[in-house]
Write a protein that holds these residues in place. Sequence first.
Motif, PDB file in Angstrom:
ATOM      1  N   ARG A   1     -18.117 -15.888 -20.451  1.00  0.00           N
ATOM      2  CA  ARG A   1     -18.632 -14.949 -19.467  1.00  0.00           C
ATOM      3  C   ARG A   1     -17.629 -14.733 -18.356  1.00  0.00           C
ATOM      4  O   ARG A   1     -16.793 -15.583 -18.093  1.00  0.00           O
TER       5      ARG A   1
ATOM      6  N   HIS B   1     -20.942  -9.622 -22.774  1.00  0.00           N
ATOM      7  CA  HIS B   1     -22.359  -9.826 -22.499  1.00  0.00           C
ATOM      8  C   HIS B   1     -22.854 -11.071 -23.233  1.00  0.00           C
ATOM      9  O   HIS B   1     -22.362 -11.432 -24.291  1.00  0.00           O
ATOM     10  N   SER B   2     -23.872 -11.697 -22.655  1.00  0.00           N
ATOM     11  CA  SER B   2     -24.486 -12.862 -23.290  1.00  0.00           C
ATOM     12  C   SER B   2     -25.704 -12.454 -24.101  1.00  0.00           C
ATOM     13  O   SER B   2     -26.426 -11.543 -23.729  1.00  0.00           O
TER      14      SER B   2
ATOM     15  N   ASP C   1     -26.749  -8.140 -20.799  1.00  0.00           N
ATOM     16  CA  ASP C   1     -27.268  -9.363 -21.416  1.00  0.00           C
ATOM     17  C   ASP C   1     -28.556  -9.065 -22.189  1.00  0.00           C
ATOM     18  O   ASP C   1     -29.344  -8.201 -21.811  1.00  0.00           O
TER      19      ASP C   1
ATOM     20  N   ALA D   1     -29.563  -5.260 -18.254  1.00  0.00           N
ATOM     21  CA  ALA D   1     -29.888  -6.489 -18.970  1.00  0.00           C
ATOM     22  C   ALA D   1     -31.367  -6.486 -19.333  1.00  0.00           C
ATOM     23  O   ALA D   1     -32.198  -5.928 -18.605  1.00  0.00           O
TER      24      ALA D   1
END
Length: 289
Positions: free
Chosen positions: A7, A25-26, A80, A112
Amino acid sequence: MPLAERRPQRQEDSPGTATDASGLHSQGVLRLQFKRRADATVLGRLYQSGCLKARLFKPEPHHCAEAVLLNTSGGIVGGDRLSIDIQWGPATHAAVTTPACEKLYRAAAHTATVRTTLDVEEGASAEWLPQETIVFNRAMVQRDLQVRLAIGATFTGLESIVLGRAEMGETVQKVWLRDGWRIWRGDRLIYADVLDLRGDVGDLLARAPTLQGRLAFANLLHVGPRAESELHNVRAALADTACISGASAWNGLLSVRFVAPNSATLRQSVSRVLNVIRGNLALPRVWQM
């Protein structure tokens, strides 16, 4: 099980630098199930991938079973994608919380999403008690909470939000935050609520019908057989707090709203109400660290 993605570095002293511009992005998926074993609530099943993890505390006196959800990415930025699915088996009792405040950082372009589904089976008691969410300026987040209760199930849910960090002089002027709750008892929708903040919100939140210039607010909902009978005790617990608050009860639901000048005052008032609702149970251990 994949490792958490790399990240952008979180800059705690400069939240505006943590954006989604890098495209890193996670993603995280968590599936957690509680089951009954003899007289205890224990882990039934756990699946975790990406940046989402869970840890369980061993039972102690005056505590129900407790699970702590971890976001190893250090916060949420634009783009995310997080998915959480938790099931309380029949006759279980467990609280789910977070180890610290979740942070919604500034986003450059992408929204997100955090989608949470809670299934509570017959005779179970579920507590969804995350610690506060800190929202930074220009955050873009959509959160969706879906709760399905079997007949005879009990649920206590909390969502606390703090706009910026007052001690650092931060203000939130522009934000895109949609936070929706839907709760079913059996096949019947019994509660629906949506917080929808968009665009320039500074002037809006300073008005008397909203936050009156305060920075922290929370929604606490309890569904169960004692919901309406505890209304008087909840109002008494809030009588001398520094929060603006209101409580109402109907059809087996107890709803409490809080508006506070800062996160510490909000936490104190929320804790008072939880002590009424939860009886002799202590607050989650991570709340006291």
